[in-house]
Design a protein around this motif. Sequence first.
Motif, PDB file in Angstrom:
ATOM      1  N   LYS A   3       0.827  -1.202   0.000  1.00 21.59           N
ATOM      2  CA  LYS A   3       0.000   0.000   0.000  1.00 21.59           C
ATOM      3  C   LYS A   3       0.864   1.256   0.000  1.00 21.59           C
ATOM      4  CE  LYS A   3      -4.462  -1.071   1.951  1.00 21.59           C
ATOM      5  NZ  LYS A   3      -5.405  -0.773   3.003  1.00 21.59           N
ATOM      6  N   TYR A   7       0.773   4.066  -2.849  1.00 22.08           N
ATOM      7  CA  TYR A   7       0.403   5.452  -2.586  1.00 22.08           C
ATOM      8  C   TYR A   7       1.544   6.431  -2.884  1.00 22.08           C
ATOM      9  CZ  TYR A   7      -3.962   3.716  -0.795  1.00 22.08           C
ATOM     10  OH  TYR A   7      -5.187   3.110  -0.693  1.00 22.08           O
ATOM     11  N   VAL A  10       1.174   6.836  -6.559  1.00 18.53           N
ATOM     12  CA  VAL A  10       0.040   7.725  -6.835  1.00 18.53           C
ATOM     13  C   VAL A  10       0.436   9.173  -6.569  1.00 18.53           C
ATOM     14  CG1 VAL A  10      -2.272   8.381  -6.033  1.00 18.53           C
ATOM     15  CG2 VAL A  10      -1.762   6.000  -6.509  1.00 18.53           C
ATOM     16  N   VAL A  54      -7.954  13.105  -5.829  1.00 22.90           N
ATOM     17  CA  VAL A  54      -7.330  11.801  -5.603  1.00 22.90           C
ATOM     18  C   VAL A  54      -7.490  11.379  -4.136  1.00 22.90           C
ATOM     19  CG1 VAL A  54      -5.103  10.614  -5.567  1.00 22.90           C
ATOM     20  CG2 VAL A  54      -5.764  11.963  -7.545  1.00 22.90           C
ATOM     21  N   ALA A  55      -7.372  12.319  -3.210  1.00 24.47           N
ATOM     22  CA  ALA A  55      -7.531  11.984  -1.789  1.00 24.47           C
ATOM     23  C   ALA A  55      -8.954  11.510  -1.493  1.00 24.47           C
ATOM     24  CB  ALA A  55      -7.179  13.181  -0.923  1.00 24.47           C
ATOM     25  N   ALA A  57     -10.936  10.012  -3.647  1.00 22.59           N
ATOM     26  CA  ALA A  57     -11.032   8.673  -4.246  1.00 22.59           C
ATOM     27  C   ALA A  57     -10.354   7.630  -3.361  1.00 22.59           C
ATOM     28  CB  ALA A  57     -10.419   8.669  -5.642  1.00 22.59           C
ATOM     29  N   ILE A  58      -9.182   7.945  -2.841  1.00 25.76           N
ATOM     30  CA  ILE A  58      -8.481   7.018  -1.947  1.00 25.76           C
ATOM     31  C   ILE A  58      -9.292   6.820  -0.666  1.00 25.76           C
ATOM     32  CG2 ILE A  58      -6.445   6.785  -0.460  1.00 25.76           C
ATOM     33  CD1 ILE A  58      -4.816   8.038  -2.733  1.00 25.76           C
ATOM     34  N   ALA A  61     -12.185   4.445  -1.401  1.00 21.21           N
ATOM     35  CA  ALA A  61     -11.705   3.065  -1.557  1.00 21.21           C
ATOM     36  C   ALA A  61     -11.286   2.475  -0.212  1.00 21.21           C
ATOM     37  CB  ALA A  61     -10.536   3.022  -2.542  1.00 21.21           C
ATOM     38  N   GLU A  62     -10.606   3.249   0.622  1.00 18.89           N
ATOM     39  CA  GLU A  62     -10.186   2.759   1.932  1.00 18.89           C
ATOM     40  C   GLU A  62     -11.385   2.555   2.856  1.00 18.89           C
ATOM     41  OE1 GLU A  62      -7.205   1.796   3.224  1.00 18.89           O
ATOM     42  OE2 GLU A  62      -6.348   2.016   1.230  1.00 18.89           O
ATOM     43  N   GLU A  65     -13.017  -0.662   1.918  1.00 15.81           N
ATOM     44  CA  GLU A  65     -12.188  -1.777   2.408  1.00 15.81           C
ATOM     45  C   GLU A  65     -12.368  -1.965   3.911  1.00 15.81           C
ATOM     46  OE1 GLU A  65      -7.504  -3.059   2.821  1.00 15.81           O
ATOM     47  OE2 GLU A  65      -8.043  -1.443   1.455  1.00 15.81           O
ATOM     48  N   ILE A 126      -6.920   3.752  -8.907  1.00 11.33           N
ATOM     49  CA  ILE A 126      -7.156   3.740  -7.456  1.00 11.33           C
ATOM     50  C   ILE A 126      -8.310   2.813  -7.100  1.00 11.33           C
ATOM     51  CG2 ILE A 126      -7.987   5.158  -5.527  1.00 11.33           C
ATOM     52  CD1 ILE A 126      -6.329   7.472  -6.792  1.00 11.33           C
ATOM     53  N   GLY A 130      -8.284  -0.705  -5.032  1.00 11.23           N
ATOM     54  CA  GLY A 130      -9.187  -0.951  -3.905  1.00 11.23           C
ATOM     55  C   GLY A 130      -9.986  -2.231  -4.079  1.00 11.23           C
TER      56      GLY A 130
END
Length: 160
Positions: A3, A7, A10, A54-55, A57-58, A61-62, A65, A126, A130
């Motif tokens: 990860k 990242y 990314v 992007v943050a 989107a991350i 996804a996190e 998860e 991204i 995920g």
Amino acid sequence: MRKLTFYLFVLALVIVDSLLISKPNLLGKIGLIIYKYHYLRTFPRTLLTVAIVVAVAIGIAELIELLVKRSVLKRATGSIVLIVLIALSFGILVKTGIDFQAWTYSHTGLRFRFGAYMLPTLLIVIFTFGLLKLPRPQQTFPESPLQPGSSSNNDLPTLP
């Protein structure tokens, strides 16, 4: 460790994308002024804009998860949500391609266009990461029908 490496990769792509978007040619600069894209006029503003997208989107996804890991969402539901987000990002990529076929955007410069294509592609990467990193449900093994100390163990044949 994977990860962290992902990242950092990314982060490097966010910086490259911001550099590309913040450097349009003369017609692109005029277009940014006409269309009031004030958030793309300088590198720091572009970096902030791309980093926020992007943050988010991350973060999504996190969050998915984490919800799957804590069994709030089923893995299938989390997969469906991420697949829908991948499809939406792909739709944004297609729309960007169509927009840059038009006369207004087609003269903004090659770097600007590559940067515009790179952001939805980064979102696809991204969300795909995920999806691949969703935790799998732990399989529980069935209990053994033969428990220690039960009478059925005494019925087993013994070797001479």
